[in-house]
Design an enzyme around this catalytic site. Structure first.
Site, PDB file in Angstrom:
ATOM      1  N   ASP A  95     -12.680  23.217  22.219  1.00 50.52           N
ATOM      2  CA  ASP A  95     -12.089  22.343  23.239  1.00 50.52           C
ATOM      3  C   ASP A  95     -12.720  20.958  23.192  1.00 50.52           C
ATOM      4  O   ASP A  95     -13.937  20.798  23.358  1.00 50.52           O
ATOM      5  CB  ASP A  95     -12.277  22.945  24.635  1.00 50.52           C
ATOM      6  CG  ASP A  95     -11.499  24.237  24.812  1.00 50.52           C
ATOM      7  OD1 ASP A  95     -10.284  24.226  24.576  1.00 50.52           O
ATOM      8  OD2 ASP A  95     -12.114  25.257  25.167  1.00 50.52           O
ATOM      9  N   ASP A  97     -17.294  23.423  17.625  1.00 51.11           N
ATOM     10  CA  ASP A  97     -16.763  23.623  18.962  1.00 51.11           C
ATOM     11  C   ASP A  97     -15.242  23.498  18.892  1.00 51.11           C
ATOM     12  O   ASP A  97     -14.691  22.911  17.951  1.00 51.11           O
ATOM     13  CB  ASP A  97     -17.347  22.554  19.895  1.00 51.11           C
ATOM     14  CG  ASP A  97     -16.717  22.579  21.263  1.00 51.11           C
ATOM     15  OD1 ASP A  97     -16.820  23.613  21.937  1.00 51.11           O
ATOM     16  OD2 ASP A  97     -16.111  21.568  21.653  1.00 51.11           O
ATOM     17  N   ASP A 104     -18.222  17.964  21.196  1.00 47.87           N
ATOM     18  CA  ASP A 104     -17.841  16.777  21.970  1.00 47.87           C
ATOM     19  C   ASP A 104     -18.599  16.646  23.275  1.00 47.87           C
ATOM     20  O   ASP A 104     -18.442  15.650  23.980  1.00 47.87           O
ATOM     21  CB  ASP A 104     -16.340  16.845  22.311  1.00 47.87           C
ATOM     22  CG  ASP A 104     -16.055  17.904  23.368  1.00 47.87           C
ATOM     23  OD1 ASP A 104     -15.677  17.537  24.488  1.00 47.87           O
ATOM     24  OD2 ASP A 104     -16.234  19.099  23.080  1.00 47.87           O
TER      25      ASP A 104
END
Length: 327
Positions: A15, A13, A208
């Protein structure tokens, strides 16, 4: 052996994991540069073309090509082409790069509901306004199919959590009653596509956010590695439903170099945990123990319960110190 020795690729991922608002998250670049694994960067953010994402990653010090980037806009266009022929009219709420991807896939991009689009594609674009959303609403009321690139309600930036694509999708759902199909995480499609691009046999999904990155990796039946550098923190982990529970819990990407057994839920750092009614008691612990060791200790017990514990009760000075770092 470190965790990296057990996998052949990283599905990353962006961001909140690699960068935040375009700025590198501490230790991310160094860790990824030192890794010898094949990598691909998977983002639910549909506002930029793959080549633009690659260039931005290059500016923070990563050697990346556009072939190592997969966006939810690409996946959304692929979803359309799975069900609709070339020449299908689509109205796009999103960036110009999203429109370019649609044109490259031989779809006809229109700007007005009056042109009778068969599909509304919706991706993040900071310039989306009332007029654009209303045009999409007219098309949906007229019967167009609704496909969203992703449903993230927030977008991590250097200033905090900004409005994400899912929040603007919610406005259209409220106005029309039409709920979209979604291309991005937590659907497994993007992760499966990414693994196929790399020819991966043992991929590790890294992110995240529990309700997108981790749930998506779990849905794709991949091991998942959760970092605490973005959206989902310790409280979210404690309350996570089974489909959002990661295989590994890490502070940041540096923990990819740790042994797997150090990152899975279980007793660590001299801590123990047990159930007391509706609570979980965190006991003992080494004075210098990492707060994440305490968290992993608690998670093993908390995740065995039918519902999240009402309280986590520290029962020692070391437990109190560790738990105070979670809030």
């Amino acid at each position: 052996m470190s965790l990296l020795d057990f996998y052949d690729s990283l599905l990353l991922d962006l961001d909140g994991t690699v960068w935040e608002g375009g700025r590198a998250i501490p230790h991310a670049v160094e860790t990824l540069t030192a890794s010898s694994l094949n990598t691909i960067y998977i983002t639910n953010n549909a506002s930029r073309a793959p080549e633009d994402v690659a260039k931005r990653l290059q500016t923070i010090g990563l050697e990346v090509t556009d072939k190592q980037v997969l966006t939810s806009a690409q996946s959304a266009v692929s979803l359309v082409r799975e069900s609709y022929p070339a020449g299908t009219k689509v109205l796009i709420v999103g960036s110009e790069s999203f429109r370019d991807l649609a044109r490259a896939a031989e779809l006809e991009v229109v700007d007005s509901a009056d042109e009778n689009p068969e599909v509304v594609l919706h991706g993040h674009n900071p310039e989306t306004d009332w007029a654009v959303l209303s045009e999409a609403a007219y098309a949906l009321h007229a019967g167009a199919t609704y496909i969203a690139s992703n449903l993230d309600t927030t977008l991590p930036t250097e200033r905090g959590l900004a409005v994400g694509n899912g929040s603007l999708v919610a406005a259209l759902v409220s106005a029309t009653g039409v709920r979209p199909a979604a291309a991005g995480k937590p659907q497994p499609t993007m992760l499966q596509q990414a693994a196929k691009v790399l020819g991966a046999q043992r991929p590790l999904a890294v992110g995240d956010r529990l309700d997108t990155d981790i749930e998506g990796g779990n849905a794709a039946k991949m091991p998942t590695f959760h970092v605490l550098t973005g959206v989902s923190g310790p409280i979210a982990l404690l309350e996570a439903p089974a489909e959002q529970r990661p295989t590994y819990i890490a502070q940041d990407l540096r923990d990819l170099h740790r042994r797997p057994e150090e990152l899975v839920p279980g007793a660590q750092g001299g801590f123990t945990a047990r159930v007391d009614g509706a609570d979980v008691l965190l006991e003992r612990g080494d004075d210098a123990a990492d707060p994440l060791a305490a968290l992993r200790t608690v998670l093993e017990v908390a995740w065995s319960l039918r519902r999240p514990p009402e309280l986590i009760r520290p029962m020692s000075a070391a437990a109190e110190k560790a738990a105070s770092a979670w809030w």
